[in-house]
Design an enzyme around this catalytic site. Sequence first.
Site, PDB file in Angstrom:
ATOM      1  N   GLU A  45      -9.684  -9.959   8.552  1.00 56.37           N
ATOM      2  CA  GLU A  45      -9.774 -10.632   7.261  1.00 56.37           C
ATOM      3  C   GLU A  45      -8.393 -11.086   6.795  1.00 56.37           C
ATOM      4  O   GLU A  45      -7.419 -10.323   6.856  1.00 56.37           O
ATOM      5  CB  GLU A  45     -10.397  -9.664   6.237  1.00 56.37           C
ATOM      6  CG  GLU A  45     -10.704 -10.284   4.897  1.00 56.37           C
ATOM      7  CD  GLU A  45     -11.464  -9.329   3.980  1.00 56.37           C
ATOM      8  OE1 GLU A  45     -11.904  -9.770   2.910  1.00 56.37           O
ATOM      9  OE2 GLU A  45     -11.613  -8.144   4.340  1.00 56.37           O
ATOM     10  N   LYS A 114     -16.303 -15.637   1.576  1.00 53.84           N
ATOM     11  CA  LYS A 114     -16.883 -14.301   1.451  1.00 53.84           C
ATOM     12  C   LYS A 114     -17.888 -14.320   0.302  1.00 53.84           C
ATOM     13  O   LYS A 114     -17.575 -14.726  -0.811  1.00 53.84           O
ATOM     14  CB  LYS A 114     -15.775 -13.277   1.184  1.00 53.84           C
ATOM     15  CG  LYS A 114     -16.198 -11.826   1.314  1.00 53.84           C
ATOM     16  CD  LYS A 114     -14.982 -10.917   1.266  1.00 53.84           C
ATOM     17  CE  LYS A 114     -15.341  -9.464   1.513  1.00 53.84           C
ATOM     18  NZ  LYS A 114     -14.137  -8.603   1.532  1.00 53.84           N
ATOM     19  N   CYS A 152     -15.957  -8.264   6.120  1.00 54.86           N
ATOM     20  CA  CYS A 152     -15.626  -6.928   5.636  1.00 54.86           C
ATOM     21  C   CYS A 152     -16.753  -6.266   4.860  1.00 54.86           C
ATOM     22  O   CYS A 152     -17.742  -5.834   5.429  1.00 54.86           O
ATOM     23  CB  CYS A 152     -14.333  -6.976   4.821  1.00 54.86           C
ATOM     24  SG  CYS A 152     -13.519  -5.348   4.678  1.00 54.86           S
ATOM     25  N   PRO A 330      13.273  16.693   1.533  1.00 58.70           N
ATOM     26  CA  PRO A 330      13.557  18.036   1.016  1.00 58.70           C
ATOM     27  C   PRO A 330      12.536  19.019   1.624  1.00 58.70           C
ATOM     28  O   PRO A 330      11.356  18.977   1.285  1.00 58.70           O
ATOM     29  CB  PRO A 330      13.358  17.885  -0.497  1.00 58.70           C
ATOM     30  CG  PRO A 330      13.481  16.414  -0.764  1.00 58.70           C
ATOM     31  CD  PRO A 330      12.915  15.757   0.457  1.00 58.70           C
ATOM     32  N   LEU A 331      12.983  19.848   2.532  1.00 56.70           N
ATOM     33  CA  LEU A 331      12.097  20.755   3.277  1.00 56.70           C
ATOM     34  C   LEU A 331      12.205  22.161   2.697  1.00 56.70           C
ATOM     35  O   LEU A 331      13.231  22.827   2.835  1.00 56.70           O
ATOM     36  CB  LEU A 331      12.492  20.755   4.757  1.00 56.70           C
ATOM     37  CG  LEU A 331      11.659  21.631   5.700  1.00 56.70           C
ATOM     38  CD1 LEU A 331      10.207  21.183   5.723  1.00 56.70           C
ATOM     39  CD2 LEU A 331      12.256  21.588   7.112  1.00 56.70           C
ATOM     40  N   SER A 332      11.123  22.594   2.046  1.00 57.87           N
ATOM     41  CA  SER A 332      11.171  23.878   1.336  1.00 57.87           C
ATOM     42  C   SER A 332      10.684  25.043   2.179  1.00 57.87           C
ATOM     43  O   SER A 332      10.858  26.193   1.779  1.00 57.87           O
ATOM     44  CB  SER A 332      10.303  23.788   0.082  1.00 57.87           C
ATOM     45  OG  SER A 332       8.935  23.812   0.439  1.00 57.87           O
ATOM     46  N   GLY A 334       7.416  25.340   2.792  1.00 52.07           N
ATOM     47  CA  GLY A 334       6.027  25.496   2.381  1.00 52.07           C
ATOM     48  C   GLY A 334       5.105  24.577   3.159  1.00 52.07           C
ATOM     49  O   GLY A 334       5.547  23.752   3.977  1.00 52.07           O
ATOM     50  N   VAL A 335       3.810  24.683   2.896  1.00 52.21           N
ATOM     51  CA  VAL A 335       2.810  23.909   3.633  1.00 52.21           C
ATOM     52  C   VAL A 335       3.000  22.411   3.450  1.00 52.21           C
ATOM     53  O   VAL A 335       2.919  21.631   4.411  1.00 52.21           O
ATOM     54  CB  VAL A 335       1.386  24.324   3.191  1.00 52.21           C
ATOM     55  CG1 VAL A 335       0.341  23.327   3.687  1.00 52.21           C
ATOM     56  CG2 VAL A 335       1.059  25.722   3.719  1.00 52.21           C
ATOM     57  N   ASP A 336       3.274  21.965   2.226  1.00 52.84           N
ATOM     58  CA  ASP A 336       3.313  20.528   1.952  1.00 52.84           C
ATOM     59  C   ASP A 336       4.486  19.824   2.627  1.00 52.84           C
ATOM     60  O   ASP A 336       4.311  18.842   3.350  1.00 52.84           O
ATOM     61  CB  ASP A 336       3.360  20.287   0.439  1.00 52.84           C
ATOM     62  CG  ASP A 336       2.085  20.760  -0.247  1.00 52.84           C
ATOM     63  OD1 ASP A 336       1.046  20.754   0.410  1.00 52.84           O
ATOM     64  OD2 ASP A 336       2.150  21.129  -1.424  1.00 52.84           O
ATOM     65  N   SER A 337       5.694  20.308   2.374  1.00 52.48           N
ATOM     66  CA  SER A 337       6.851  19.645   2.991  1.00 52.48           C
ATOM     67  C   SER A 337       6.832  19.819   4.509  1.00 52.48           C
ATOM     68  O   SER A 337       7.265  18.917   5.246  1.00 52.48           O
ATOM     69  CB  SER A 337       8.160  20.174   2.409  1.00 52.48           C
ATOM     70  OG  SER A 337       8.323  21.546   2.671  1.00 52.48           O
TER      71      SER A 337
END
Length: 712
Positions: A45, A114, A152, A330-332, A334-337
Site C-alpha cells: 500500500e 480504497k 489492506c 541506562p542499564l539498571s 532489571g527486567v525492562d532495561s
Amino acid sequence: MGRKVILATCALNQWALDFDGNLRRILKSVEVARSRGARYRLGPELDVCGYGCADHFYESDTLLHCFQVLKELLESPVTQDIICDVGMPVMHHNVRYNCRVIFLNKKILLIRPKMLLANHGNNRELLTVSETVPFGDGVLSTNDTCIGSEICAELWNPRSPHVDMGLDGVEIITNSSASYHELSKASRRVSLIRSATSKSGGIYMFANQRGCDGDRLYYDGCAMIAVNGDIVAQGAQFSLEDVEVLTASLDLEDVRSYRGEKCHPYLPEYRPCHRVKVDFSLSESQDVYFPSHEPIEWRFHLAEEEISLGPACWLWDYLRRSGQAGFLLPLSGGVDSSSTACIVYSMCHQICQAVKNGSAQVLEDVRHVVGNAAYTPKEPRELCGRLFTTCYMASENSSQDTCNRAKDLAAQIGSTHINLNIDMAVKAILGIFSLVTGKLPQFRANGGSTRENIALQNVQARVRMILAYLFAQLSLWAQGRPGGLLVLGSANVDESLTGYFTKYDCSSADINPIGGISKTDLKRFLQYCADKFKLSALHSILAAPPSAELEPLRHGHVSQTDESDMGMTYTELSLIGRLRKISKCGPYSMFCKLIHMWRETCSPSQVAVKVKHFFRMYSANRHKMTTVTPAYHAENYSPDDNRFDLRPFLYNTLWNRQFRCIDEQVTTLMSVQPVSIEESDGFGEDTVTQSGREGPNTSVPFTRRQEGEEFV
C-alpha cells in the site's frame, strides 16, 4: 493462451517521503519479478510515497512527487511487458484518494481507490496524460483471466470486496497492504486469507510494507500467495532486506474446478464488477511444463520470538536512517532495561546473519553506521561493542546486586559498559534548593513527608536522564570516534498505563523498543534469550523482584518493590489494560467483568478496590502520556497518547458516578451471596503511584483532601 500463470507479490521497506529510494526499490522488485517469469507484480500500500506520510498527504508536493515517480515508472524499460500495480495518493474532483495505479506498457489501465478505510488504532485514513483513465471500483479482464484489487483493511472488513469479486468470476484477487506488526497478528492475516479463498475459491496475493516507515510502527512483511484455501508461497515476516519478491506458478484450472463444485446458480445475488478490458495474457500457450506450487504449512513465531525479531528490525531501520553511530541505554539490571539490551543484541545477531548470507545492502549500511568502509562484522558480541553503550548509574540507594547484574549482562552481550555514581550530582541539586529555601528534604524512611520522599526520588531519576544524554552525545567524542548515540528507553506498557514513571526521567529517551510490550511478555522474552543466546546473567535478573531502587536500602537490601508501589501485580495490570482499551471498559464495566474473571481469588469488594485504585492512578497520571518516548507498537492496548490512544489527559479523578455504581453493585452482590474470601483490599492504604521503574518512583497516599497534589 495457456492455463498457468506466474504471479509476483513483494514486501518492500519503503520510507515516508523517500521518493527516490522508494522508486529504486519498486524498480528492483519489478526486475526480480520479470526475471522469474512473472507477468503481474503487486506492491504494498502507498509504496510510491510510503504509508506513514500522515498530514503530508494534505500537501500538494506529495501528489506532485508521486506523479513524477509514476512517470519514471511508466517510462522505465524495466516495467515493460509486465502488469505493475503500485500505490499512491491521487486527487479526483478535489478529493484525495488512497489508490492502486495499475499500468502496462506505458499505459495506465485502472486507478482503483480504497473503498473501505481503516480509521482506528494507529490508522487515521479519513485523509483521504492525454487520454482519460478509468477511476473507481473496477477489475481487470485480461485475455485469460480476471484480476481484482483489495487494499489492506478491506480484507478485514465484514463485507470484503473479494466476496462479490469471487461470485462474479474474478479469479485473482490482490491485496496491497501496510499492515503493521502486533504480537500474534500474522495468524489473523493468514486465517483471513485462507478463509477468503476457501469459501468460493480463487488466487489471493498479499503484499505488505516492511520496516520502520518513519514512525512507531514496524511493518513486518509476511507476503503470501494462497489458492483455494491453501497457502502456497510464504515470505519472511521479519527481515533486514529492503526488497523481497515472492513468486508462484499457479494453474487457473484449479480455481475453475474448485468453483465448479462450490459456486452454484442459486447463490444469493451479488454486485457485479465493472470490467476493464486489457489485451494481455498472464499465461503462455506452452505453459504445460510449468510446475504448480503446492500447499505449505505456515510456521508462526512464538510471542517471545516476535519480540526478539520485530523491535530489533525496527531499531536497525531507525539507526541506519537516523545518521547516528549507535545506541546508549541506562542499564539498571532489571527486567525492562535488560529486555531492551537483549533486543539490541538480537539486532546484532540478525545483522551478522544477513552479512553471512551475502546481503550487500546490510553490509553497506553497517559500514556506514560504524564509519569504516572496510569493516565486516564477524560475530554479534564484537558488533555490539561497536554499536551499543550501556551505563549503570548508581546512587546511595542502589544495591550491589543490581550493579553486578547489569555488569554481567553487559559483559555477555559485549556492550561498552560504563559504571558511574550520581550522588554528587544529586547532592549538588539539593544543595541549590537548600541554599535558596534553608531546608533540606528527607526520605520518608528518615522522617520526611510524602512530598519530600517523592521529590528525592524524582531528582535521582531526572539526573539519570541528563547524564544519559550527555554520555550519548559525547562518549564517542571522548574516544576520538565520530558521531553520537541514540538514547534508548525501557518503560513497559503496563507502567505507562498507571503512570509508574517520572516525567523526564531515564524513561525519557529518543525511542523505546519495549514501550508497547507487557511485563509478562518481557519475562518470557528474557527466558527465551537466556536459552537462545546463552545469556546466563538473565537468570538472576528474572529471579529478582522488580524495584526502582530510589528509596534508602534496609541493611544493604532493597526495601521497595514495583508491585507494592503500584498496588497490583503486572499480570493484573495487563488484563486491566486490555479491558480498558480493547474491550472499551470504563470503571463500572471493568468491575462487572472482573468479578467473574477473578471470582476464585477476589471478593467483589476486593475487585472494586483494585478497579477504583487503577482508575485513580490512570487518570491522575494520564498527563504523562503526552510526553512519553516514541515506542515500538506491539500490543493493541497501548496507552500512547500521541497516536494510538485518543483519550483526555485531564480527568476528574474522583469518578463520582462511576465509583458509586460499583459500590451499589458490591452492596447488592454481598447481600445475595455468602462471602468466601478475606475482605481485605489486598494492598493496604489506597495509593496513587507517580513513579517509574528502573528509575523514578513516587507513591502518593490518595485521599479526597489530597487529590490533585503532586501532579508531577
